[in-house]
Design a protein around this motif. Structure first.
Motif, PDB file in Angstrom:
ATOM      1  N   VAL A   1       8.837 -11.284 -20.142  1.00  0.00           N
ATOM      2  CA  VAL A   1       8.572  -9.865 -20.325  1.00  0.00           C
ATOM      3  C   VAL A   1       7.150  -9.650 -20.836  1.00  0.00           C
ATOM      4  CG1 VAL A   1       9.530  -9.740 -22.658  1.00  0.00           C
ATOM      5  CG2 VAL A   1       9.552  -7.710 -21.211  1.00  0.00           C
ATOM      6  N   ASP A   2       6.616 -10.614 -21.574  1.00  0.00           N
ATOM      7  CA  ASP A   2       5.245 -10.478 -22.075  1.00  0.00           C
ATOM      8  C   ASP A   2       4.220 -10.484 -20.950  1.00  0.00           C
ATOM      9  OD1 ASP A   2       5.945 -10.191 -24.740  1.00  0.00           O
ATOM     10  OD2 ASP A   2       5.972 -12.355 -25.084  1.00  0.00           O
ATOM     11  N   GLU A   3       4.531 -11.118 -19.832  1.00  0.00           N
ATOM     12  CA  GLU A   3       3.627 -11.070 -18.684  1.00  0.00           C
ATOM     13  C   GLU A   3       3.473  -9.635 -18.181  1.00  0.00           C
ATOM     14  OE1 GLU A   3       3.942 -14.338 -15.630  1.00  0.00           O
ATOM     15  OE2 GLU A   3       5.703 -14.832 -16.862  1.00  0.00           O
ATOM     16  N   ILE A   4       4.543  -8.871 -18.241  1.00  0.00           N
ATOM     17  CA  ILE A   4       4.494  -7.480 -17.790  1.00  0.00           C
ATOM     18  C   ILE A   4       3.830  -6.613 -18.854  1.00  0.00           C
ATOM     19  CG2 ILE A   4       5.876  -5.515 -16.974  1.00  0.00           C
ATOM     20  CD1 ILE A   4       5.822  -8.114 -15.203  1.00  0.00           C
ATOM     21  N   ARG A   5       4.150  -6.867 -20.104  1.00  0.00           N
ATOM     22  CA  ARG A   5       3.565  -6.072 -21.191  1.00  0.00           C
ATOM     23  C   ARG A   5       2.044  -6.192 -21.250  1.00  0.00           C
ATOM     24  NH1 ARG A   5       8.070  -8.134 -25.255  1.00  0.00           N
ATOM     25  NH2 ARG A   5       9.510  -6.379 -25.142  1.00  0.00           N
ATOM     26  N   THR A   6       1.522  -7.344 -20.872  1.00  0.00           N
ATOM     27  CA  THR A   6       0.087  -7.588 -21.045  1.00  0.00           C
ATOM     28  C   THR A   6      -0.700  -7.546 -19.738  1.00  0.00           C
ATOM     29  OG1 THR A   6       0.430  -9.988 -20.910  1.00  0.00           O
ATOM     30  CG2 THR A   6       0.471  -8.981 -23.111  1.00  0.00           C
ATOM     31  N   ILE A   7      -0.054  -7.204 -18.645  1.00  0.00           N
ATOM     32  CA  ILE A   7      -0.748  -7.193 -17.345  1.00  0.00           C
ATOM     33  C   ILE A   7      -1.852  -6.138 -17.340  1.00  0.00           C
ATOM     34  CG2 ILE A   7       0.798  -5.560 -16.206  1.00  0.00           C
ATOM     35  CD1 ILE A   7      -0.068  -8.468 -14.212  1.00  0.00           C
ATOM     36  N   THR A   8      -2.936  -6.464 -16.707  1.00  0.00           N
ATOM     37  CA  THR A   8      -4.012  -5.492 -16.500  1.00  0.00           C
ATOM     38  C   THR A   8      -4.365  -5.506 -15.020  1.00  0.00           C
ATOM     39  OG1 THR A   8      -5.717  -7.132 -17.013  1.00  0.00           O
ATOM     40  CG2 THR A   8      -4.984  -5.712 -18.822  1.00  0.00           C
ATOM     41  N   PHE A   9      -4.761  -4.354 -14.529  1.00  0.00           N
ATOM     42  CA  PHE A   9      -5.166  -4.217 -13.139  1.00  0.00           C
ATOM     43  C   PHE A   9      -6.606  -3.731 -13.095  1.00  0.00           C
ATOM     44  CE2 PHE A   9      -0.569  -3.157 -13.175  1.00  0.00           C
ATOM     45  CZ  PHE A   9      -0.104  -4.196 -12.388  1.00  0.00           C
ATOM     46  N   THR A  10      -7.285  -4.101 -12.038  1.00  0.00           N
ATOM     47  CA  THR A  10      -8.636  -3.620 -11.804  1.00  0.00           C
ATOM     48  C   THR A  10      -8.563  -2.156 -11.378  1.00  0.00           C
ATOM     49  OG1 THR A  10      -9.226  -5.844 -11.033  1.00  0.00           O
ATOM     50  CG2 THR A  10     -10.764  -4.064 -10.513  1.00  0.00           C
ATOM     51  N   SER A  11      -9.510  -1.368 -11.834  1.00  0.00           N
ATOM     52  CA  SER A  11      -9.564   0.048 -11.445  1.00  0.00           C
ATOM     53  C   SER A  11     -10.046   0.182 -10.009  1.00  0.00           C
ATOM     54  CB  SER A  11     -10.507   0.822 -12.361  1.00  0.00           C
ATOM     55  OG  SER A  11      -9.997   0.862 -13.660  1.00  0.00           O
ATOM     56  N   ALA A  12      -9.543   1.185  -9.339  1.00  0.00           N
ATOM     57  CA  ALA A  12      -9.946   1.504  -7.974  1.00  0.00           C
ATOM     58  C   ALA A  12      -9.874   3.015  -7.820  1.00  0.00           C
ATOM     59  CB  ALA A  12      -9.035   0.799  -6.968  1.00  0.00           C
ATOM     60  N   THR A  13     -10.424   3.512  -6.727  1.00  0.00           N
ATOM     61  CA  THR A  13     -10.394   4.958  -6.484  1.00  0.00           C
ATOM     62  C   THR A  13      -9.813   5.258  -5.106  1.00  0.00           C
ATOM     63  OG1 THR A  13     -12.650   4.917  -5.605  1.00  0.00           O
ATOM     64  CG2 THR A  13     -12.401   5.427  -7.945  1.00  0.00           C
ATOM     65  N   GLY A  14      -9.380   6.504  -4.964  1.00  0.00           N
ATOM     66  CA  GLY A  14      -8.941   7.011  -3.668  1.00  0.00           C
ATOM     67  C   GLY A  14      -7.801   6.242  -3.042  1.00  0.00           C
ATOM     68  N   SER A  15      -7.941   5.977  -1.742  1.00  0.00           N
ATOM     69  CA  SER A  15      -6.846   5.374  -0.969  1.00  0.00           C
ATOM     70  C   SER A  15      -6.632   3.892  -1.275  1.00  0.00           C
ATOM     71  CB  SER A  15      -7.097   5.571   0.522  1.00  0.00           C
ATOM     72  OG  SER A  15      -8.263   4.885   0.912  1.00  0.00           O
ATOM     73  N   SER A  16      -7.493   3.270  -2.052  1.00  0.00           N
ATOM     74  CA  SER A  16      -7.275   1.869  -2.423  1.00  0.00           C
ATOM     75  C   SER A  16      -6.621   1.754  -3.800  1.00  0.00           C
ATOM     76  CB  SER A  16      -8.594   1.095  -2.398  1.00  0.00           C
ATOM     77  OG  SER A  16      -9.494   1.623  -3.342  1.00  0.00           O
TER      78      SER A  16
ATOM     79  N   GLY B   1       0.786  -1.219   0.000  1.00  0.00           N
ATOM     80  CA  GLY B   1       0.000   0.000   0.000  1.00  0.00           C
ATOM     81  C   GLY B   1       0.821   1.274   0.000  1.00  0.00           C
ATOM     82  N   GLU B   2       2.164   1.140   0.021  1.00  0.00           N
ATOM     83  CA  GLU B   2       3.064   2.295   0.115  1.00  0.00           C
ATOM     84  C   GLU B   2       4.032   2.391  -1.058  1.00  0.00           C
ATOM     85  OE1 GLU B   2       2.864   4.436   2.749  1.00  0.00           O
ATOM     86  OE2 GLU B   2       1.177   3.251   3.473  1.00  0.00           O
ATOM     87  N   ARG B   3       3.899   1.537  -2.038  1.00  0.00           N
ATOM     88  CA  ARG B   3       4.901   1.466  -3.106  1.00  0.00           C
ATOM     89  C   ARG B   3       4.813   2.612  -4.112  1.00  0.00           C
ATOM     90  NH1 ARG B   3       3.858  -4.230  -2.088  1.00  0.00           N
ATOM     91  NH2 ARG B   3       5.818  -5.119  -1.323  1.00  0.00           N
ATOM     92  N   PHE B   4       3.619   3.139  -4.320  1.00  0.00           N
ATOM     93  CA  PHE B   4       3.400   4.213  -5.284  1.00  0.00           C
ATOM     94  C   PHE B   4       2.473   5.243  -4.669  1.00  0.00           C
ATOM     95  CE2 PHE B   4       4.206   0.288  -7.557  1.00  0.00           C
ATOM     96  CZ  PHE B   4       5.202   0.643  -8.441  1.00  0.00           C
ATOM     97  N   ARG B   5       2.411   6.415  -5.267  1.00  0.00           N
ATOM     98  CA  ARG B   5       1.496   7.432  -4.752  1.00  0.00           C
ATOM     99  C   ARG B   5       0.065   7.084  -5.158  1.00  0.00           C
ATOM    100  NH1 ARG B   5       4.318  10.727  -8.765  1.00  0.00           N
ATOM    101  NH2 ARG B   5       3.050  10.695 -10.655  1.00  0.00           N
ATOM    102  N   GLU B   6      -0.865   7.680  -4.447  1.00  0.00           N
ATOM    103  CA  GLU B   6      -2.282   7.517  -4.777  1.00  0.00           C
ATOM    104  C   GLU B   6      -2.627   8.505  -5.891  1.00  0.00           C
ATOM    105  OE1 GLU B   6      -4.361   8.005  -1.060  1.00  0.00           O
ATOM    106  OE2 GLU B   6      -3.501   6.161  -0.240  1.00  0.00           O
ATOM    107  N   PRO B   7      -3.754   8.295  -6.579  1.00  0.00           N
ATOM    108  CA  PRO B   7      -4.153   9.254  -7.615  1.00  0.00           C
ATOM    109  C   PRO B   7      -4.160  10.672  -7.044  1.00  0.00           C
ATOM    110  CG  PRO B   7      -5.579   7.339  -7.682  1.00  0.00           C
ATOM    111  CD  PRO B   7      -4.722   7.204  -6.452  1.00  0.00           C
ATOM    112  N   SER B   8      -3.696  11.633  -7.828  1.00  0.00           N
ATOM    113  CA  SER B   8      -3.456  12.979  -7.316  1.00  0.00           C
ATOM    114  C   SER B   8      -4.706  13.809  -7.044  1.00  0.00           C
ATOM    115  CB  SER B   8      -2.546  13.753  -8.271  1.00  0.00           C
ATOM    116  OG  SER B   8      -3.124  13.782  -9.559  1.00  0.00           O
ATOM    117  N   HIS B   9      -5.809  13.500  -7.672  1.00  0.00           N
ATOM    118  CA  HIS B   9      -7.007  14.297  -7.402  1.00  0.00           C
ATOM    119  C   HIS B   9      -8.055  13.444  -6.679  1.00  0.00           C
ATOM    120  CE1 HIS B   9      -7.348  12.488 -11.373  1.00  0.00           C
ATOM    121  NE2 HIS B   9      -8.653  12.502 -11.247  1.00  0.00           N
ATOM    122  N   ALA B  10      -8.845  14.107  -5.847  1.00  0.00           N
ATOM    123  CA  ALA B  10      -9.853  13.416  -5.040  1.00  0.00           C
ATOM    124  C   ALA B  10     -10.770  12.591  -5.934  1.00  0.00           C
ATOM    125  CB  ALA B  10     -10.677  14.431  -4.248  1.00  0.00           C
TER     126      ALA B  10
END
Length: 186
Positions: free
Chosen positions: A149-164, A111-120
């Motif tokens: 490397v193709d595993e990284i190129r094709t990875i998709t993540f589920t969208s989330a908002t805010g602190s998650s 939960g600390e590896r990257f910043r959260e989205p910049s706008h509320a």
């Protein structure tokens, strides 16, 4: 009399959206010249290549797959030139150095590896999914988790908002750097 060149990729029908043929042909010609001349091409230039969409045109899936192969070819050529000049041990030391900023990020807590989205209410990638991938990549760098490397190129993540959520642009930049390292390993 004008001659029609053979298309590089499958041409779609006018009722389908494809990549602009002229733009793709020009990019591929530049890439071929860069490869044949031995001067190379920045991997980021290949990864960031984009083409206009329109009726007909080239099949995007074929072009995207070719860009991945092109990135691998340039990464391999860079690796081979470096090894020829400095030796294999020096190459792996260089990769180790390039991976250190990525490792430091991966070593951060969940939960600390990257910043959260910049706008509320901003949309980003689900933290738990990105954190799981970071653990896998850390194991990959330690030689404990074979990944392509193709595993990284094709990875998709589920969208989330805010602190998650993690900021998409920051995660994508991290994954671009990881892709460069993985493509360079061969």
């Amino acid at each position: 009399m004008a001659t029609t060149s053979t298309p590089l990729f499958t041409l779609l029908s006018e009722s389908e959206q494809g990549y602009n043929r002229d733009e793709v042909d020009q990019f591929m010609a530049r890439a071929r010249h860069a490869y044949d001349s031995g001067r190379g091409m920045a991997l980021s230039e290949i990864r960031e290549a984009s083409f206009s969409m329109g009726p007909g045109g080239y099949n995007p899936a074929e072009v995207d797959a070719a860009l991945d192969r092109l990135e691998d070819a340039f990464a391999g050529a860079e690796r081979d030139r470096y090894i020829e000049q400095y030796g294999e041990d020096a190459w792996f030391e260089l990769l180790h150095e390039r991976s250190q900023p990525l490792r430091r990020r991966m070593e951060r807590g969940a939960g600390e590896r990257f910043r959260e989205p910049s706008h509320a209410g901003g949309i980003g990638y689900r933290k738990d999914e990105v954190d799981q991938l970071c653990q896998q990549l850390e194991q990959y760098l330690d030689g404990e988790n074979p990944m392509s490397v193709d595993e990284i190129r094709t990875i998709t993540f589920t969208s989330a908002t805010g602190s998650s959520a993690y900021d998409e642009a920051q995660v994508d930049a991290f994954l671009d750097k990881m892709t460069e390292i993985m493509a360079s390993v061969g």
